[in-house]
Enzyme design. Structure first.
Site, PDB file in Angstrom:
ATOM      1  N   ASP A 125      -5.645   6.231   5.716  1.00  0.00           N
ATOM      2  CA  ASP A 125      -4.598   6.553   4.495  1.00  0.00           C
ATOM      3  C   ASP A 125      -3.544   8.468   4.471  1.00  0.00           C
ATOM      4  O   ASP A 125      -4.274   8.919   4.207  1.00  0.00           O
ATOM      5  CB  ASP A 125      -4.957   6.198   3.835  1.00  0.00           C
ATOM      6  N   ASP A 161      -4.790  -4.954   4.096  1.00  0.00           N
ATOM      7  CA  ASP A 161      -5.901  -3.984   3.418  1.00  0.00           C
ATOM      8  C   ASP A 161      -5.346  -4.142   1.762  1.00  0.00           C
ATOM      9  O   ASP A 161      -4.204  -4.676   1.678  1.00  0.00           O
ATOM     10  CB  ASP A 161      -4.697  -3.343   4.303  1.00  0.00           C
TER      11      ASP A 161
HETATM   12  C1  DX5 Z   1      -4.498   1.538  -0.796  1.00  0.00           C
HETATM   13  C2  DX5 Z   1      -4.954   1.993   0.935  1.00  0.00           C
HETATM   14  C3  DX5 Z   1      -6.264   1.016   1.175  1.00  0.00           C
HETATM   15  C4  DX5 Z   1      -7.385   0.732  -0.103  1.00  0.00           C
HETATM   16  C5  DX5 Z   1      -8.717  -0.421  -0.296  1.00  0.00           C
HETATM   17  O1  DX5 Z   1      -3.693   2.368  -0.588  1.00  0.00           O
HETATM   18  O2  DX5 Z   1      -4.356   1.712   1.769  1.00  0.00           O
HETATM   19  O3  DX5 Z   1      -7.094   1.574   2.088  1.00  0.00           O
HETATM   20  O4  DX5 Z   1      -8.028   1.756   0.011  1.00  0.00           O
HETATM   21  O5  DX5 Z   1      -9.185  -0.169  -0.371  1.00  0.00           O
HETATM   22  P1  DX5 Z   1     -10.058  -1.352  -1.554  1.00  0.00           P
HETATM   23  O6  DX5 Z   1     -10.683  -2.462   0.025  1.00  0.00           O
HETATM   24  O7  DX5 Z   1     -10.944  -0.646  -2.623  1.00  0.00           O
HETATM   25  O8  DX5 Z   1      -9.212  -2.243  -2.173  1.00  0.00           O
END
Ligand code: DX5
Length: 207
Positions: free
Chosen positions: A36, A163
Site C-alpha cells: 500500500d 482487499d
Molecule cells: C487497507 C489495506 C489492506 C489491508 C488488508 O488500507 O489496503 O491491504 O492491509 O489487511 P487485512 O487483510 O488485515 O484487512
C-alpha cells in the site's frame, strides 16, 4: 476463466524486515505481494527512499517510475484520486511495463470505474475495497459483494480484486461473488501457518 491470485498485504508484515517477509510469503505460495502507498508518504524498503508529495495526482505520477524500476508488476490507483489524470496514469503505468488497475472505496459507486474499463486503453484490474482504506485488521464489508457480482457479470474475464478483512471466514463470500484476486493481511501474517491460509484462499476461488 480468470486465475486465482493470492496477494498477502505487506501492511501486516514486520516493516523492519520487509525483504525477508516478502520472501517468506513467496515461499508460502503467494502469487503477488500487495504494497500500500498511503497518505502522501511513500516508503520503499528496497531503495530506502521516502517520497513526500503534496497532492494525490502528484503522488501517483511520481511513484510510477520508481515502482516500475523496482520491479512492480502492477500499479493500482484510486479512482477517487485520479479523476483528472487517469488516462495519463494508465499510459504511464503501461509504458513502465506494469499492469494498470483501479480501486474504489466502499462509498464509491461501481459505475465510476466503467469509463476506465471502456476506454481504448483500459485498466486491466479493478480492486473493490471491502474496508475503508488505511489499516489492516478491519471487518470485511459483505455489502461490497454487489459491486463484485455486477463487475463479474459485465466483465467475465476481468481481474477483480478484493482487499480488507479477507480470510478463511470471509473468502467464500468473495469468491462466490466473483473475486479472483485476494488481498489478505492479518489473516495470513497472523497465521501460525501462512501457507495453509494461502492454499485455503486459493482453493475457495478455484472451486
Ligand atoms: C487497507 C489495506 C489492506 C489491508 C488488508 O488500507 O489496503 O491491504 O492491509 O489487511 P487485512 O487483510 O488485515 O484487512
Amino acid at each position: 476463466m480468470v486465475k486465482p491470485k493470492i496477494a498477502p498485504s505487506m501492511l501486516s508484515s514486520d516493516f523492519a524486515n520487509l525483504a525477508s517477509e516478502a520472501e517468506r510469503m513467496l515461499r508460502c505460495g503467494a502469487d503477488w505481494l500487495h504494497m500500500d502507498i498511503m497518505d502522501g508518504y511513500v516508503g520503499y524498503s528496497g531503495s530506502r527512499h521516502i517520497w513526500i508529495a503534496t497532492s494525490w495526482s502528484q503522488i501517483l505520477l511520481i511513484t510510477v517510475e520508481p515502482l516500475g524500476k523496482a520491479g512492480a508488476s502492477g500499479f493500482t490507483f484510486h479512482v477517487e484520486a485520479s479523476k483528472d489524470n487517469w488516462k495519463e496514469l494508465v499510459q504511464l503505468i503501461k509504458s513502465k511495463g506494469m499492469t494498470p488497475g483501479v480501486s474504489l472505496k466502499p462509498g464509491t459507486p461501481i459505475e465510476d470505474v466503467y469509463p476506465l474499463l471502456e476506454d481504448e486503453n483500459p485498466v486491466e484490474l479493478v480492486l473493490v475495497m471491502t474496508v475503508e482504506p488505511g489499516f489492516g485488521g478491519q471487518k470485511f464489508m459483505p455489502e461490497m459483494m454487489d459491486k463484485v457480482r455486477t463487475l463479474r457479470k459485465k466483465y467475465p474475464s476481468l481481474d477483480i480484486e478484493v482487499d480488507g478483512g479477507l480470510g478463511p471466514s470471509t473468502i467464500d463470500m468473495a469468491a462466490s461473488a466473483g473475486a479472483n484476486c485476494i488481498v489478505a493481511g492479518s489473516s495470513v501474517f497472523g497465521a501460525s501457518d501462512p501457507a495453509q491460509v494461502i492454499t485455503l484462499l486459493r482453493k475457495s476461488v478455484e472451486d
